[in-house]
Design an enzyme around this catalytic site. Sequence first.
Site, PDB file in Angstrom:
ATOM      1  N   ASN A 247       4.928  -1.356 -14.419  1.00 43.45           N
ATOM      2  CA  ASN A 247       3.552  -1.002 -14.084  1.00 43.45           C
ATOM      3  C   ASN A 247       2.857  -0.759 -15.423  1.00 43.45           C
ATOM      4  OD1 ASN A 247       1.163   0.154 -13.164  1.00 43.45           O
ATOM      5  ND2 ASN A 247       2.168   1.320 -11.547  1.00 43.45           N
TER       6      ASN A 247
ATOM      7  N   GLU B 123       7.451   2.497  -5.755  1.00 42.63           N
ATOM      8  CA  GLU B 123       7.332   2.146  -7.175  1.00 42.63           C
ATOM      9  C   GLU B 123       8.691   2.056  -7.849  1.00 42.63           C
ATOM     10  OE1 GLU B 123       4.231   3.269  -9.893  1.00 42.63           O
ATOM     11  OE2 GLU B 123       3.301   4.464  -8.311  1.00 42.63           O
TER      12      GLU B 123
ATOM     13  N   GLU C  12      -5.433   1.182 -12.225  1.00 41.06           N
ATOM     14  CA  GLU C  12      -4.029   0.770 -12.135  1.00 41.06           C
ATOM     15  C   GLU C  12      -3.928  -0.429 -11.194  1.00 41.06           C
ATOM     16  OE1 GLU C  12       0.150   2.938 -10.719  1.00 41.06           O
ATOM     17  OE2 GLU C  12      -1.768   3.557  -9.836  1.00 41.06           O
TER      18      GLU C  12
ATOM     19  N   ASN D 200      -4.011   4.543  -8.468  1.00 40.26           N
ATOM     20  CA  ASN D 200      -4.095   4.211  -7.047  1.00 40.26           C
ATOM     21  C   ASN D 200      -3.449   5.383  -6.326  1.00 40.26           C
ATOM     22  OD1 ASN D 200      -4.511   0.931  -6.371  1.00 40.26           O
ATOM     23  ND2 ASN D 200      -3.806   1.370  -8.445  1.00 40.26           N
TER      24      ASN D 200
ATOM     25  N   LYS E 122       4.158   2.336 -17.584  1.00 38.28           N
ATOM     26  CA  LYS E 122       4.181   3.626 -16.900  1.00 38.28           C
ATOM     27  C   LYS E 122       5.557   4.281 -16.945  1.00 38.28           C
ATOM     28  CE  LYS E 122       2.779   5.546 -12.398  1.00 38.28           C
ATOM     29  NZ  LYS E 122       2.184   5.145 -11.086  1.00 38.28           N
TER      30      LYS E 122
ATOM     31  N   CYS F 121      -1.800   6.655 -13.611  1.00 35.12           N
ATOM     32  CA  CYS F 121      -1.649   7.372 -12.347  1.00 35.12           C
ATOM     33  C   CYS F 121      -0.816   8.647 -12.441  1.00 35.12           C
ATOM     34  CB  CYS F 121      -1.095   6.424 -11.285  1.00 35.12           C
ATOM     35  SG  CYS F 121      -1.354   7.022  -9.604  1.00 35.12           S
TER      36      CYS F 121
END
Length: 309
Positions: free
Chosen positions: A108, A144, A48, A195, A125, A170
């Site tokens: 993301n 995020e 990621e 991550n 994501k 993730c």
Amino acid sequence: MTTRSLTVAAAQLGPVPKSASRPDTLARLIKLLEAAATEGAQLVVFPEAALTPFFPHWLVDDDNELLSYYEQSLPSPDTRELFDAARELRVAFVLGYAERTDDDRYFNTAALVDETGDVIHRYRKIHLPGFQSVQDGAPFQNLEKRYFEVGDLGFGVQSWRNTTIGLAICNDRRWAETYRVLALKGAELVCLGYNTPASTPHLTESNDLTDFQNHLSMQAGAYQNSMWVVGTAKAGIEEGVAQIGGSVIIAPSGEIIATARTLGDELVTAEIDLDMVMRYRRDVFNFEQHRRPEHYKSITEPHPRGNTR
């Protein structure tokens, strides 16, 4: 009877510091790609946000700094060399990166790039963890929700080299829906970069379980949906935040076939039996014969929302 096989590699990265230039980081990715090709890998999975430090771990006040972490196109001038290397080596790859769209939306994102260097599938994501606002007193942030929108492409699959591939990122790995939706769409292989901090400031009781839960979620998803899973970490201490490694290749049986042993740049490679997916879906988890969603009871109350990563 010929078994369908594919040699895959999880290309784990150590920390990417803020001081690293994009060409510096790209050189590391290309080195791993070249090593994977030497080992016979046909598909390499990067982490990621592989091109930059994981900037949601701190508040970014400077707009120019923030924009520098996003890519507006793939391949971009800064990433072209990686795509050229893939074409020359005839190796496909999955790349996680921060995406800025032409209409200034931010995601993301992960892209599946084939051995000719063409982007053939993209995923944004969906399960964004963390917070919109700064958490006072936390040793690091997880912003995020501040820097990315929830993905708008859904969970899709892509056929490549007679293999059906799905992508996830993730925190997606913690949610059963991720694997189930991809499995129902025919995914045989799920490629997932992450991550993940080694500690959770607002749930310290789970700190000793982070590595265990990381593998647990992917192993359960692989087994319950009869699929291969490749999970690739960005690991080590990055800008003061310790991140787990444990990059892994998991079989439809739930078994870990290969795993990383370090917190730095490391290649984990395995030849996988894609027909194992068919065997498990026929003899263990035959959805058509045994799955009965029409008899599941309705959920009347939502589960309390969590913010762990």
